[in-house]
Design a protein around this motif. Structure first.
Motif, mmCIF file in Angstrom:
data_model
loop_
_atom_site.group_PDB
_atom_site.id
_atom_site.type_symbol
_atom_site.label_atom_id
_atom_site.label_comp_id
_atom_site.label_asym_id
_atom_site.label_seq_id
_atom_site.Cartn_x
_atom_site.Cartn_y
_atom_site.Cartn_z
ATOM 1 N N SER A 133 -9.412 -8.018 4.280
ATOM 2 C CA SER A 133 -10.275 -6.924 4.776
ATOM 3 C C SER A 133 -9.778 -6.412 6.118
ATOM 4 O O SER A 133 -9.683 -5.197 6.345
ATOM 5 C CB SER A 133 -11.720 -7.405 4.940
ATOM 6 N N GLN A 173 -5.468 1.116 7.646
ATOM 7 C CA GLN A 173 -6.086 2.429 7.441
ATOM 8 C C GLN A 173 -6.345 3.129 8.774
ATOM 9 O O GLN A 173 -6.108 4.326 8.911
ATOM 10 C CB GLN A 173 -7.397 2.319 6.659
ATOM 11 N N VAL A 233 -16.051 -3.493 1.881
ATOM 12 C CA VAL A 233 -15.618 -4.306 3.039
ATOM 13 C C VAL A 233 -16.684 -4.249 4.123
ATOM 14 O O VAL A 233 -17.139 -3.180 4.466
ATOM 15 C CB VAL A 233 -14.269 -3.773 3.593
ATOM 16 N N ARG A 291 -6.527 -4.412 5.674
ATOM 17 C CA ARG A 291 -6.766 -3.069 5.130
ATOM 18 C C ARG A 291 -7.389 -2.153 6.186
ATOM 19 O O ARG A 291 -6.986 -0.996 6.334
ATOM 20 C CB ARG A 291 -7.653 -3.137 3.879
ATOM 21 N N LYS A 292 -8.369 -2.689 6.917
ATOM 22 C CA LYS A 292 -9.023 -1.865 7.951
ATOM 23 C C LYS A 292 -8.021 -1.446 9.024
ATOM 24 O O LYS A 292 -8.002 -0.288 9.464
ATOM 25 C CB LYS A 292 -10.178 -2.646 8.599
ATOM 26 N N THR A 325 -9.362 -2.334 -4.822
ATOM 27 C CA THR A 325 -10.352 -2.762 -3.827
ATOM 28 C C THR A 325 -10.096 -4.201 -3.368
ATOM 29 O O THR A 325 -9.441 -4.983 -4.060
ATOM 30 C CB THR A 325 -11.778 -2.700 -4.396
ATOM 31 N N VAL A 326 -10.657 -4.521 -2.212
ATOM 32 C CA VAL A 326 -10.531 -5.878 -1.663
ATOM 33 C C VAL A 326 -11.161 -6.903 -2.613
ATOM 34 O O VAL A 326 -10.579 -7.966 -2.860
ATOM 35 C CB VAL A 326 -11.212 -5.969 -0.271
ATOM 36 N N TYR A 351 0.830 -1.199 0.000
ATOM 37 C CA TYR A 351 0.000 0.000 0.000
ATOM 38 C C TYR A 351 0.869 1.256 0.000
ATOM 39 O O TYR A 351 1.976 1.248 0.523
ATOM 40 C CB TYR A 351 -0.889 0.052 1.258
ATOM 41 N N LEU A 399 -11.350 0.780 1.161
ATOM 42 C CA LEU A 399 -12.190 -0.145 1.942
ATOM 43 C C LEU A 399 -13.539 -0.363 1.291
ATOM 44 O O LEU A 399 -14.471 -0.875 1.927
ATOM 45 C CB LEU A 399 -12.371 0.382 3.361
ATOM 46 N N SER A 400 -13.652 0.009 0.010
ATOM 47 C CA SER A 400 -14.940 -0.149 -0.677
ATOM 48 C C SER A 400 -15.378 -1.612 -0.647
ATOM 49 O O SER A 400 -14.599 -2.516 -0.924
ATOM 50 C CB SER A 400 -14.753 0.370 -2.112
#
Length: 370
Positions: free
Chosen positions: A73, A80, A370, A76-77, A242-243, A17, A367-368
């Motif tokens: 997911s 972020q 998720v 990423r969460k 995206t995930v 990332y 996070l779209s």
């Protein structure tokens, strides 16, 4: 014909990332704070990369695509959230739309110092973000056989992942400029096929003996039998925005591996193509993404890339339910409809004429779903 144990095709996903300043939208060093904070929560699933504006994450060994979805997911969460607390933002794109590599700091670590010392500007300018997918194998002997055949499909999946149309503030004309940057490294690109695992290991041993490399991790091909694990590692893709895109691509690599294994189990072989031919398709995928034509070498003709991807979905269809990755694979037609990350970045740029707006879009999509 022996029954196939589909549970052997475990998955591991690694994503890189970009870390940026939410105000200027320029890449920004997180001074390893994201990594040190992250390690408190997700242990060794977060790592520093060569450039300080990069964070790399890796899932646990996932038993199926469902596990992989949850793990990616969560990663990423978590990243972020930590970045936000530090006043930073994160996004997933194969290149940053406008930051210059010259302005970015290199992580002070023995391995990276060695690489920079050896590869010089090629290493310092290697400010790119990829996706690596590991698929588990019963042994390395089988892994090399399947890797030889899987090479053919690399450009098809790569086309789906294209997510780096900009470089240093310029529209490159490519859907994936990331591989053009990475091509400056030695031992990259589509690998040759190897007659046996012994032939591959002899190759590695020769490079180590002659001081070309100190270990097999410095073989950076688009696909490799992993130096230490019993996995095939697919390394050609840009990191998807995206995930769901990451998971669809992961499911496709898993399905390709399982299908080739199934053919092998039935004493059938997928035809082997020369590296030089596969390279023609890789180039087309990087230039045009899913909007161009790839060569169908069987028919010796150009074919619409989208049509070839649908053909690939048909090819793997009989293993998808066994693997449990139907939902992930079913997302691929939606990717073909919506366009790849590169297509969407270009669309935002067309509408706004603003590269900072493209960065905002990349950040918003992180996070779209998720």
């Amino acid at each position: 014909m022996a029954n196939i144990n589909y549970k052997q095709f475990t998955i591991g996903v690694e994503e890189e990332y970009m870390v940026y300043d939410p105000v200027t939208r320029e890449l920004k060093s997180h001074e390893q704070k994201i990594v040190s904070e992250g390690q408190k929560v997700i242990k060794d699933k977060v790592k520093a990369e060569m450039h300080q504006a990069v964070v790399e994450v890796g899932t646990d060994i996932c038993h199926n695509i469902e596990d992989a979805y949850k793990d990616v997911s969560l990663l990423r969460k978590t990243i972020q959230g930590i970045a936000g607390n530090l006043g930073l933002a994160v996004g997933a794109s194969g290149t940053h739309p406008f930051s210059h590599w010259q302005d970015q700091l290199i992580t002070d670590h023995v391995r990276y110092n060695q690489i920079v010392n050896e590869l010089q500007e090629a290493a310092r300018s290697n400010l790119i973000f990829g996706l690596h997918v590991h698929v588990g194998m019963e042994n390395r002997k089988m892994a090399i056989h399947l890797a030889n055949s899987a090479r053919y499909f690399l450009p098809h999946v790569y086309a789906l992942s294209t997510n780096s149309p900009f470089w240093e503030g310029r529209m490159t004309g490519y859907k994936s400029f990331r591989t053009k940057v990475f091509d400056k490294f030695p031992r990259t690109g589509i690998p040759e096929s190897f007659d046996s695992i012994e032939a591959y290991e002899n190759y590695v041993a020769l490079l180590i003996k002659t001081n070309c490399i100190d270990n097999a991790k410095k073989i950076w091909w688009d696909l490799r039998v992993h130096p230490f694990f019993n996995t095939i590692e697919f390394r050609i893709c840009d990191v998807p925005m995206t995930v769901m895109e990451t998971i669809a691509i992961t499911g496709l690599f898993q399905a390709i591996t399982a299908k080739l294994y199934k053919l092998r189990n039935q004493n059938m072989n997928f035809i082997q193509y020369q590296r030089a031919l596969i390279n023609e398709n890789k180039w087309r995928a990087s230039r045009y993404g899913i909007d161009g034509y790839l060569i169908d070498f069987g028919k010796e003709e150009e074919t619409n890339t989208r049509a070839l991807i649908y053909e690939l979905l048909d090819f793997v269809d009989d293993v998808v339910d066994e693997l449990g990755c139907r939902a992930a694979i079913n997302y691929i037609p939606e990717m073909l409809n919506k366009g790849t990350g590169a297509d969407r970045q270009l669309k935002v740029y067309e509408e706004t004429k603003s590269l900072p707006s493209v960065v905002d879009y990349i950040g918003a999509e992180f996070l779209s779903g998720v």
